[in-house]
Design a protein around this motif. Structure first.
Motif, PDB file in Angstrom:
ATOM      1  N   UNK A   3       0.963  -1.224   0.117  1.00  0.00           N
ATOM      2  CA  UNK A   3       0.031  -0.012   0.094  1.00  0.00           C
ATOM      3  C   UNK A   3       1.024   1.306  -0.126  1.00  0.00           C
ATOM      4  N   UNK A   4       0.244   2.323   0.093  1.00  0.00           N
ATOM      5  CA  UNK A   4       1.117   3.675   0.285  1.00  0.00           C
ATOM      6  C   UNK A   4       1.956   3.765   1.448  1.00  0.00           C
ATOM      7  N   UNK A   5       3.135   4.207   1.459  1.00  0.00           N
ATOM      8  CA  UNK A   5       4.222   4.803   2.195  1.00  0.00           C
ATOM      9  C   UNK A   5       4.529   3.546   3.209  1.00  0.00           C
ATOM     10  N   UNK A   6       4.673   2.443   2.526  1.00  0.00           N
ATOM     11  CA  UNK A   6       5.339   1.161   3.269  1.00  0.00           C
ATOM     12  C   UNK A   6       6.638   0.984   2.911  1.00  0.00           C
ATOM     13  N   UNK A   7       7.544   1.870   2.236  1.00  0.00           N
ATOM     14  CA  UNK A   7       9.085   2.046   1.994  1.00  0.00           C
ATOM     15  C   UNK A   7       9.305   1.356   0.975  1.00  0.00           C
ATOM     16  N   UNK A   8       8.853   1.259  -0.218  1.00  0.00           N
ATOM     17  CA  UNK A   8       9.016   0.415  -1.340  1.00  0.00           C
ATOM     18  C   UNK A   8      10.434   1.309  -2.173  1.00  0.00           C
ATOM     19  N   UNK A   9      10.401   2.525  -2.212  1.00  0.00           N
ATOM     20  CA  UNK A   9      11.279   3.369  -2.846  1.00  0.00           C
ATOM     21  C   UNK A   9      12.790   2.888  -2.064  1.00  0.00           C
ATOM     22  N   UNK A  10      12.831   3.090  -0.782  1.00  0.00           N
ATOM     23  CA  UNK A  10      13.905   2.751   0.023  1.00  0.00           C
ATOM     24  C   UNK A  10      14.570   1.427  -0.321  1.00  0.00           C
ATOM     25  N   UNK A  56       6.197 -13.125  -1.129  1.00  0.00           N
ATOM     26  CA  UNK A  56       6.777 -13.211   0.104  1.00  0.00           C
ATOM     27  C   UNK A  56       6.393 -11.833   1.007  1.00  0.00           C
ATOM     28  N   UNK A  57       5.697 -12.285   2.063  1.00  0.00           N
ATOM     29  CA  UNK A  57       5.393 -11.092   2.863  1.00  0.00           C
ATOM     30  C   UNK A  57       6.306 -10.754   3.709  1.00  0.00           C
ATOM     31  N   UNK A  58       6.691  -9.468   3.780  1.00  0.00           N
ATOM     32  CA  UNK A  58       7.662  -8.586   4.386  1.00  0.00           C
ATOM     33  C   UNK A  58       7.160  -7.599   5.514  1.00  0.00           C
ATOM     34  N   UNK A  59       7.352  -7.828   6.665  1.00  0.00           N
ATOM     35  CA  UNK A  59       7.061  -7.030   7.841  1.00  0.00           C
ATOM     36  C   UNK A  59       8.053  -5.613   7.364  1.00  0.00           C
ATOM     37  N   UNK A  60       7.261  -4.430   7.084  1.00  0.00           N
ATOM     38  CA  UNK A  60       8.052  -3.224   6.590  1.00  0.00           C
ATOM     39  C   UNK A  60       8.205  -2.418   7.914  1.00  0.00           C
ATOM     40  N   UNK A  61       7.974  -2.778   8.990  1.00  0.00           N
ATOM     41  CA  UNK A  61       8.275  -1.928  10.308  1.00  0.00           C
ATOM     42  C   UNK A  61       9.516  -2.086  10.779  1.00  0.00           C
ATOM     43  N   UNK A  62      10.327  -0.957  11.438  1.00  0.00           N
ATOM     44  CA  UNK A  62      11.435  -0.891  11.671  1.00  0.00           C
ATOM     45  C   UNK A  62      12.387  -0.197  10.844  1.00  0.00           C
ATOM     46  N   UNK A  63      13.604  -0.150  11.142  1.00  0.00           N
ATOM     47  CA  UNK A  63      14.485   0.551  10.314  1.00  0.00           C
ATOM     48  C   UNK A  63      14.632   0.058   8.865  1.00  0.00           C
ATOM     49  N   UNK A  64      14.965   1.027   8.075  1.00  0.00           N
ATOM     50  CA  UNK A  64      15.375   0.506   6.551  1.00  0.00           C
ATOM     51  C   UNK A  64      16.378  -0.665   6.327  1.00  0.00           C
ATOM     52  N   UNK A  65      17.525  -0.618   7.296  1.00  0.00           N
ATOM     53  CA  UNK A  65      18.416  -1.690   7.388  1.00  0.00           C
ATOM     54  C   UNK A  65      17.709  -3.117   7.744  1.00  0.00           C
ATOM     55  N   UNK A  66      16.975  -3.084   8.741  1.00  0.00           N
ATOM     56  CA  UNK A  66      16.487  -4.206   9.201  1.00  0.00           C
ATOM     57  C   UNK A  66      15.407  -4.873   8.228  1.00  0.00           C
ATOM     58  N   UNK A  67      14.543  -3.972   7.690  1.00  0.00           N
ATOM     59  CA  UNK A  67      13.524  -4.532   6.529  1.00  0.00           C
ATOM     60  C   UNK A  67      14.359  -4.953   5.532  1.00  0.00           C
ATOM     61  N   UNK A  68      15.400  -4.202   5.312  1.00  0.00           N
ATOM     62  CA  UNK A  68      16.438  -4.984   3.904  1.00  0.00           C
ATOM     63  C   UNK A  68      16.800  -6.190   4.349  1.00  0.00           C
TER      64      UNK A  68
END
Length: 208
Positions: free
Chosen positions: A11-18, A184-196
């Motif tokens: 959805x919107x603003x889940x951090x896709x670009x980063x 693959x569902x990815x929890x997008x919460x937390x820092x960008x490095x954690x999500x990466x």
């Protein structure tokens, strides 16, 4: 050797670009040739359609018009950019693909999933990603991030009401449940490095 096609959904603003930027950097460090693209867009013709879709008032297009425009842009995107790059051995990462049309126009827009998939079979010969990463956030956090990002100035699709976006999120979850081999569902919460790190963990099998 054939490359890989990865789509990033949510959805919107889940951090896709980063996450796309971080993933591309990691893949290049691993020796892969990487193309970053987006939907609608990616080619000159598809970018022209993108402007038609995202600019103007909320009622500029109805759901059927939107679905046809998205399908036309995607057909050009697949034929001219995605498929050639993958067949040449590269990795393509796309910010959204057909699953966004399924969620936004098909489910939330009321057209139905079969209608969107029918357009995709015709326009893009049913071409699908090797893996679709679905970034997920609680609705409240996604809304908070969207407000910070957009400052109240969303595009004509992102600016739709909370019920619409809740329907989109529900649709994505149902697609992932129905197609666990691709999603693959990815929890997008937390820092960008954690999500990466979460993303890298699920993509490792595709690196062989």
């Amino acid at each position: 050797m054939r490359g890989r096609f990865i789509s990033i959904e949510g959805g919107e603003a889940v951090g896709k670009s980063t996450q796309i930027r971080l993933l591309a950097d990691w893949l290049r460090n691993e020796g892969r040739t990487v193309t970053i693209t987006r939907e609608p867009g990616g080619t000159d013709s598809a970018e022209a359609i993108r402007s038609l879709l995202l600019e103007g008032g909320a009622d500029r297009w109805n759901a059927r018009s939107e679905a046809l425009l998205f399908a036309a842009a995607r057909a050009d995107h697949v034929a001219r950019l995605i498929r050639p790059a993958v067949e040449a051995g590269g990795w393509v990462i796309s910010d959204r693909f057909v699953d966004s049309s399924r969620a936004y126009q098909g489910i939330a827009g009321g057209l139905g999933d079969d209608a969107i998939l029918g357009l995709h079979r015709f326009g893009s010969e049913g071409f699908l990603p090797d893996c679709t990463l679905l970034l997920e956030l609680p609705a409240e956090e996604a809304a908070r991030r969207a407000a910070l990002r957009d400052g109240g100035d969303s595009d004509r699709i992102g600016g739709r009401d909370a019920d619409f976006h809740a329907s989109v999120a529900s649709a994505f979850r149902s697609f992932a449940a129905a197609d666990p081999d691709r999603f693959r569902a990815i929890d997008a919460s937390g820092t960008s490095d954690v999500v990466h790190a979460r993303i890298i963990a699920v993509l490792q099998p595709l690196m062989a």
